[in-house]
Design a protein around this motif. Structure first.
Motif, PDB file in Angstrom:
ATOM      1  N   CYS A 198       0.845  -1.188   0.000  1.00 17.02           N
ATOM      2  CA  CYS A 198       0.000   0.000   0.000  1.00 17.02           C
ATOM      3  C   CYS A 198       0.878   1.235   0.000  1.00 17.02           C
ATOM      4  O   CYS A 198       1.780   1.366   0.817  1.00 17.02           O
ATOM      5  N   CYS A 248       0.351  -4.787   4.948  1.00 15.97           N
ATOM      6  CA  CYS A 248       0.189  -3.616   4.094  1.00 15.97           C
ATOM      7  C   CYS A 248       1.468  -3.314   3.335  1.00 15.97           C
ATOM      8  O   CYS A 248       1.457  -2.713   2.271  1.00 15.97           O
ATOM      9  N   CYS A 299      -7.984  -0.038   0.447  1.00 18.87           N
ATOM     10  CA  CYS A 299      -7.398  -0.351   1.745  1.00 18.87           C
ATOM     11  C   CYS A 299      -7.817  -1.754   2.122  1.00 18.87           C
ATOM     12  O   CYS A 299      -8.954  -2.160   1.884  1.00 18.87           O
TER      13      CYS A 299
HETATM   14  S1  SF4 Z   1      -4.451   0.049   6.595  1.00 14.74           S
HETATM   15 FE1  SF4 Z   1      -5.127   0.418   4.518  1.00 14.74          FE
HETATM   16  S2  SF4 Z   1      -4.329   2.399   4.039  1.00 14.74           S
HETATM   17 FE2  SF4 Z   1      -3.265   1.745   5.842  1.00 14.74          FE
HETATM   18  S3  SF4 Z   1      -1.436   0.851   5.028  1.00 14.74           S
HETATM   19 FE3  SF4 Z   1      -2.912  -0.793   5.247  1.00 14.74          FE
HETATM   20  S4  SF4 Z   1      -3.902  -0.922   3.276  1.00 14.74           S
HETATM   21 FE4  SF4 Z   1      -2.841   1.014   3.342  1.00 14.74          FE
END
Ligand code: SF4
Ligand code: SF4
Lengths: 316, 727
Positions: B671, B684, B701
Motif C-alpha cells: 500500500c 500492508c 485499503c
Molecule cells: S491500513 Fe489500509 S491504508 Fe493503511 S497501510 Fe494498510 S492498506 Fe494502506
C-alpha cells in the motif's frame, strides 16, 4: 551542474549556427559588385588589369569552379585551420589573425573590465539609494553613456587627454597607457547599459521576500545587499554582459580605427579596401566564432550561477 | 531574562503609513495589543486589514511603509525609538519571523544549510565582515564555518527535516513547501527568540502540512520560553492554536480577548462576519455567508473603519470614533452599537444561511432553500458506470522520464516517475467532481490530462463519450467545451494586459470580431459580479478575489459545459473564499455547468462536490459520494485529510499527518500509504490493496469495510498519531 546531454545539445546548435555563418561569409564575395578578380588586381596594381592577368588570377584561385565546390574547398581547408593566403601579401590568413587577435581581445576585455568596475557599484548604489541624488546622478550618467557614440567619445578622449593634457599616447599599441583611453571609449557605453541593468535587477531583487527574510534574521544591511541581493541581481546581468561581449568586439573594431590600434579591426578595414577576400572572410568567420562561443559560455555560466535552471525537460 | 508579569510585547497606537501620490494609506491606524511571554496570540483579519503590516512593523520590515506614530515596546525597549542597529539586533536575536510563502522566502542561490547557518553567524559578533558571510577561501574562518553548518543541521533535525545532513546541501527549489517552511522555522529559531512572529505561515501549504507546522509552533510556546504572534485570516486556526485573539480591520483593533470568549461569544460585527464565512458546519452546496463589500483601499480618518460594510452601522458610526467596551475581563470591543447588535447566542446555523442571501451578487437570490446536493443528486441520472458522463478518464496513467544524463540513457539506466497510475474518473452533466490530495498526489497531472495539456501514457480521456487527445488534437468545439481556471492566478495573468484583454483572449483566438468580443466580455464581467470599470484594470490593481473572478470569466468565455478549477480558492482569505465558492455555485445553477474542482483542502471540495476522488502518490485511495466520504470514510488517508481541517467548532485541534507523500520515482511497496498510515499492519507493506466497494464508495485499503464500520458508530475516533510525536 551541467549535464553532458545539455552540453551536447548546445554544442550542436552552435555548430549549426557557425555552418550557416560560414556559407554567408563565403558567399559575400559573390555579392560584391563587379568581377572580384578584376577588382583585386586593380587594387594591387592600381591600373586596369589585362584580360590574361584576370584569367590567370581566376584560374589560380579557382574562381571558375561552381560555388558549392569552391565553398567545399574553402571550408575543408578552414576546418584544417587553413584560411588561405592574403591576395596582397601572400601571408597565411590564419597567421595574420593570430597576430592581430590578442590586441583586439585585450581591448575588448579591458573595456569590459572598465564597464563592470563602473557599472556594478553605480547600479547597486543607484538601487539602494533609490530616488536620492545618487540615483539621479547615476541615471544621468547612464543616459549620457548610452547616447554617446563610442567613436565620438574616442575622439573626445584623444583631444582632451592625449592632445591637450598629454596624459596618454594618441595611438598605436604599447603598454597599459595605450590601452586606457580606447578601453574607456569602448567601455563607457557598455557601462551605461550595465548600470541600468544592475539598477533594475537590484530593485527587483530588493523587493523579493527573501531579502526581507534575510533582514529578519538580523543580517546587517550591507550583507543583505552584497550577499543576498547582488548575487541574485547579477544573474540577468551576466547574460547580458556576455551577449554584449560580441558587440564589444564589434565596437573594438571601430575603436581600433579611431585610435589607430593594430588589431582585427584595422586588418579587416584594410582588407576590405584592398578586396583581399581571404582576409575578410577569415576575420569575419573568427569574429563569428568568438561571438557564438561566448554565448555558449554565458549560457553555461548562467546555469552554474542559478541552480534553479533545469536541464533536459525533467519533471519534478 | 524576560519578566513574567509585564507583557513581552506591547504595541500601542501603532501607525504605519504608506506614501502614495494622493495621500498616505494608513495601513496600520492606531492598533494596540500585547503579547505575554510564552503566549500564542492570533492576529486576525482579511487581506488588507493591516495585520501583515502590523507584524512586519514589529520587526522593522515595514518598508516601503513608515511608522509615523505609536510605540512598540519589546521587553522594555521601545523599538520605534532606537537606532537601526539596535532594532536589527532584536531581529533574529529576540524576535524570529516566519513568512507566508516559504518558497519565496528562501534565497534561491544559496543552499538551505547555508541560510540556516547564516542565522547563527549573525550572533558571532567578531565575524561580521562581508567575507565572513561569503565563504571566501583562505579569508573566511573555516572552523567557524563548519561549526555553524553543524549547528544548522541540528536545527534542521529539530524541526523534523528528515536526513538533514544531506538535505542541508539542497537548494530551496529542491524543497517542498512544507519542508521549506520548516527550514524557515529553523532560521527563526536559530537565535532562540522570545517572540516568534508567524505571518500566515501555512496559507501556502497543504492542510496536512499546515497541521504539523502549527503543532510545532504550539509546542514551542508550550515550553513557555517563546511567545508566538500568529497572523492569519483563518479563525479555525486561531480557535485551535491561540490563547488570545486580536481582530484587526482598517489597521485598528476591532476586538481582542481570550480566544474561547471571542470565538464563542463574539461581540463585534466584524468578528461575527469573519466567523460566519467559515465553511465549518455550513450546509454543503449552499451559499456561504460573506462579508458585504470589500476591504477598501483607504479608510476615512474619522469613524469606525468597518462602517461601510457593517449591517448595524449608524450615522454616529461614521462621524465619531466608536468607544471601547469591555464585555468581560481582558475582552475589549471597539463598537458603538453593541446594544443593537443581536446577542451572540443567536449566531447559529439558521441565522447563517438566511442572512447571507442579499449580501453578495444577484445570481443566486432566487435559489430555493434546502439541501442543494440532495436535490441534484435525486435529479441526476446516476448510472454508476459513467455512461452519461460528460467528461471521463479511463485508466489514465502518466509516466515521466527522469533520467538526467544521456550517458545513463545510452546505458539503458532509465528512471521513471509514475505521476498517475490507473486513474478512472467520470463526471456527469451538471455535477461536481472533487479531486483532493496533498502536493505530490498526482492531482494536478490528472487535471493536465483531462484538459489536454499532457498526453496520458496509457488510458484515455473522453469528452461526451468520444475519446479526445491533447489540446493540439482537439477540435475547436471540443476545446470550447472545457474551460480551465489554473492554479496561481496571479502568475498566469499577463501583468501588462487589461482585464478586458485577459478575458477576451480565448475569444480572440477562436476568431471573434472586436464588437462581439466587447459584448461578450461585458456579459462575462456581469456574470462574475465585476463592474464594467474593472475592464480597464491590470493585474496589480486587482485583489485576489477579483483576480479569481477574472480567471473564472475567462474560463467561461466560450460557453464551456465543463469547467476545471485547480485550487480555485487556496490563495484567498476566508471572506473571499466564501464569495468565490458562492459565485461558483451560482454559476453552476445558472449555466448548468459541470465542475471538476481540485484542491488540497477537503473542506473546500466537500462543500462543492457531489463526488470526491481522494488521491495519494499517483493513485486513487478512495472515491465516492461526498456525504459518504465525510460521514463514513473508509480509508485512513481520507480520515487523515478530514482530521487536518482546522475548525472553530471542533473540540480537538486538527491532527497532522506526519511525513510527506513518497517519491513517485521509487514508490513504496504494498500500500502506497503504509509509511504514514496509523493503521498499517505488516501485510500492508507487502500486499497491494485493490479498489474495494464499500457501499456506494470504493476504497483502496485492506481494512476498508472495518474502517467504514468504525467511523459509522462515530463514537471512538480512530487511533491517530498523536501531536505529541512532534514535540
Ligand atoms: S491500513 Fe489500509 S491504508 Fe493503511 S497501510 Fe494498510 S492498506 Fe494502506
Ligand atoms: S461601530 Fe458601528 S459600524 Fe463599527 S462595527 Fe460597530 S455598529 Fe458597525
Amino acid at each position: 551542474m551541467i549535464s553532458a546531454e545539455y552540453l551536447a545539445y548546445r554544442i550542436g546548435t552552435s555548430t549549426a549556427v557557425l555552418a550557416c555563418v560560414s556559407v554567408l561569409t563565403f558567399g559575400m564575395m559573390y555579392l560584391t559588385p563587379g568581377d572580384p578578380a578584376r577588382a583585386v588586381l586593380y587594387h594591387q596594381t592600381g591600373q586596369q588589369p589585362s584580360a590574361e592577368a584576370v584569367a590567370a588570377f581566376r584560374a589560380e584561385h579557382g574562381f571558375d569552379d561552381p560555388f558549392p565546390i569552391r565553398y567545399w574547398h574553402w571550408i575543408t581547408d578552414v576546418v584544417q585551420r587553413d584560411l588561405g593566403e592574403s591576395y596582397r601579401t601572400g601571408r597565411p590568413v590564419s597567421t595574420m589573425i593570430v597576430d592581430a587577435l590578442p590586441a583586439t581581445i585585450e581591448l575588448a576585455i579591458a573595456a569590459m573590465a572598465v564597464a563592470l568596475v563602473i557599472a556594478i557599484p553605480t547600479g547597486v548604489a543607484s538601487a539602494v539609494y533609490r530616488g536620492t541624488w545618487i540615483d539621479q546622478a547615476s541615471q544621468l550618467f547612464a543616459l549620457v553613456g548610452v547616447s554617446m557614440p563610442n567613436f565620438w567619445l574616442g575622439y573626445l578622449l584623444i583631444i582632451v587627454f592625449a592632445l591637450h593634457l598629454g596624459l596618454a599616447p594618441v595611438s598605436g599599441t604599447g603598454g597599459l597607457s595605450h590601452l586606457v583611453l580606447p578601453a574607456i571609449a569602448l567601455g563607457t557605453g557598455m557601462a551605461a547599459i550595465v548600470t541600468r541593468l544592475v539598477r533594475t535587477s537590484m530593485l527587483d531583487v530588493l523587493d523579493a521576500e527573501y531579502v526581507d527574510a534575510a533582514r529578519a534574521k538580523g543580517t546587517a544591511e550591507r550583507i543583505v545587499v552584497y550577499k543576498h541581493a547582488l548575487r541574485n541581481a547579477l544573474i540577468p546581468v551576466v547574460t547580458v554582459v556576455g551577449l554584449q561581449f560580441g558587440f564589444v568586439l564589434n565596437g573594438a573594431v571601430v575603436i581600433e580605427i579611431v585610435f589607430q590600434r593594430p588589431g582585427l579591426g584595422m586588418m579587416l578595414v584594410d582588407a576590405i579596401f584592398a578586396r583581399d577576400f581571404p582576409v575578410v572572410q577569415g576575420v569575419v568567420l573568427i569574429v563569428a566564432v568568438l561571438f557564438v562561443v561566448t554565448n555558449l559560455l554565458v549560457d553555461l555560466s548562467y546555469r552554474v550561477l542559478d541552480p534553479r535552471v533545469q536541464f533536459g525537460g525533467e519533471h519534478a | 531574562m524576560v519578566s513574567r508579569d509585564t507583557p513581552l510585547l506591547s504595541v500601542e497606537n501603532l501607525e504605519t503609513h504608506f506614501d502614495t501620490a494622493v495621500e498616505p494609506v494608513r495601513a496600520v491606524d492606531g492598533a494596540s495589543f500585547t503579547v505575554d511571554p510564552g503566549e500564542v496570540v492570533g492576529l486576525v483579519g482579511e487581506s488588507g486589514s493591516g495585520k501583515s503590516v502590523t507584524a512586519r512593523s514589529i520587526v522593522g520590515l515595514e518598508s516601503p511603509g513608515e511608522i509615523v506614530g505609536g510605540s512598540i515596546r519589546f521587553d522594555g525597549t521601545d523599538l520605534t525609538d532606537v537606532d537601526d542597529r539596535i532594532r536589527r539586533q532584536h531581529r533574529g536575536d529576540r524576535i524570529g519571523m516566519v513568512f507566508q510563502d516559504p518558497t519565496a522566502t528562501l534565497n534561491p542561490v544559496f543552499d538551505v544549510g547555508e541560510q540556516i547557518a547564516e542565522a547563527l553567524r549573525i550572533h558571532d559578533v567578531d565575524r561580521q565582515r562581508l567575507t565572513d558571510f561569503m565563504h571566501v577561501p583562505f579569508v573566511s574562518d573555516r572552523q567557524a564555518w563548519r561549526d555553524h553548518r553543524e549547528r544548522a543541521i541540528e536545527l534542521m533535525e529539530q524541526v523534523d527535516i528528515a536526513d538533514p545532513g544531506s538535505r542541508a546541501g539542497d537548494y530551496p527549489h529542491e524543497f517542498s513547501g512544507g519542508m521549506a517552511q520548516r527550514a524557515m522555522l529553523a532560521i527563526a529559531l536559530a537565535g532562540d527568540p522570545d517572540l516568534l512572529i508567524a505571518d500566515e505561515p501555512t496559507t501556502a501549504l497543504d492542510t496536512t502540512t499546515q497541521a504539523t507546522i502549527l503543532e510545532r509552533l504550539d509546542s514551542l510556546a508550550a515550553t513557555g520560553e517563546t511567545a508566538v504572534l500568529l497572523v492569519t485570516h483563518d479563525l479555525g486556526i486561531v480557535a485551535e492554536r491561540c490563547d488570545r485573539v486580536v481582530v484587526l480591520y482598517g489597521g485598528q483593533v476591532m476586538e481582542s480577548g481570550p480566544t474561547e470568549q471571542v470565538l464563542t461569544a463574539p461581540e463585534h460585527p466584524y468578528t461575527r462576519d469573519l466567523l460566519e464565512c467559515l465553511i465549518d458546519d455550513a450546509e454543503p452546496q449552499t451559499r456561504l455567508s460573506t462579508i458585504e463589500g470589500t476591504v477598501p483601499d483607504r479608510f476615512d480618518e474619522i469613524g469606525c473603519p468597518f462602517a461601510s460594510r457593517c449591517d448595524y452601522a449608524t450615522a454616529a458610526c461614521r462621524t465619531s470614533d466608536p468607544p471601547i467596551v469591555d464585555p468581560g475581563p481582558d475582552h475589549r470591543v471597539v463598537c458603538g452599537e453593541l446594544e443593537t447588535v443581536p446577542d451572540a447566542h443567536v449566531m447559529d446555523g439558521a441565522n447563517r444561511s438566511t442572512r447571507s442571501e442579499p449580501t453578495d451578487g444577484h445570481a443566486g437570490s432566487d435559489r430555493p432553500p434546502g439541501n442543494e446536493r440532495e436535490r441534484r443528486v435525486a435529479s441526476a441520472s446516476r448510472t454508476g458506470d459513467g455512461t452519461a458522463a460528460i467528461l471521463a478518464a479511463r485508466n489514465l496513467s502518466k509516466r515521466f522520464e527522469t533520467t538526467d544524463s544521456w550517458v545513463d540513457r545510452l546505458r539503458g539506466n532509465r528512471r521513471y516517475l509514475d505521476a498517475v497510475e490507473d486513474v478512472s474518473v467520470s463526471v456527469e452533466r451538471g455535477q461536481t467532481l472533487g479531486i483532493v490530495g496533498e502536493s505530490g498526489s498526482g492531482k494536478s497531472t490528472v487535471v493536465d490530462m483531462l484538459v489536454g495539456l499532457e498526453a496520458p501514457t496509457s488510458g484515455r480521456v473522453e469528452l461526451d463519450g468520444n475519446p479526445v487527445g491533447t489540446v493540439a488534437d482537439r477540435s475547436a468545439e471540443q476545446l470550447a467545451k472545457v474551460g480551465v481556471v489554473f492554479q496561481h492566478t496571479r502568475g498566469s495573468i499577463n501583468p501588462r494586459a487589461t482585464v478586458r484583454d485577459v478575458i477576451a483572449e480565448p475569444l480572440f483566438e477562436s476568431g471573434w470580431d472586436a464588437d462581439r468580443r466587447t459584448d461578450r466580455v461585458d456579459e462575462l464581467l456581469e456574470l462574475v459580479d465585476l463592474s464594467p470599470t474593472h475592464a480597464d484594470r491590470r493585474r496589480h490593481q486587482l485583489s485576489g478575489g477579483q483576480l479569481q473572478r477574472v480567471a473564472i470569466a475567462r474560463a467561461l468565455a466560450l460557453e464551456p459545459a465543463v469547467v476545471v478549477l485547480d485550487e480555485p480558492v487556496s490563495a484567498l482569505d476566508v471572506s473571499n473564499r466564501a464569495k468565490i465558492l458562492n459565485l461558483l455555485l451560482d454559476l453552476q445553477e445558472q449555466l448548468g455547468l459541470t465542475y471538476v474542482v481540485v484542491s488540497h483542502d477537503l473542506s473546500v471540495v466537500g462543500h462543492v462536490a457531489d463526488e470526491v476522488l481522494v488521491m495519494y502518490a499517483g493513485q486513487v485511495m478512495e472515491r465516492g459520494p461526498t456525504e459518504t466520504l465525510f460521514d463514513r470514510p473508509s480509508h485512513p488517508y481520507t480520515n487523515a485529510l478530514l482530521d487536518a481541517i482546522p475548525s472553530v467548532s471542533g473540540d480537538t485541534p486538527a491532527a497532522s499527518l506526519p511525513g510527506s507523500v513518497p517519491s513517485a520515482v521509487d514508490p513504496p511497496s504494498g500500500c502506497r500509504f503504509h509509511m504514514r498510515c496509523p493503521l498499517a499492519e505488516p501485510e500492508c507493506r507487502s500486499e497491494t490493496p485493490s479498489m474495494e466497494a464499500v457501499d456506494d464508495a470504493r476504497s483502496r485499503c485492506h481494512f476498508a469495510s472495518e474502517i467504514a464500520a468504525d467511523s459509522d458508530d462515530d463514537s471512538e475516533p480512530l487511533e491517530h498519531i498523536s501531536p505529541d510525536t512532534f514535540s
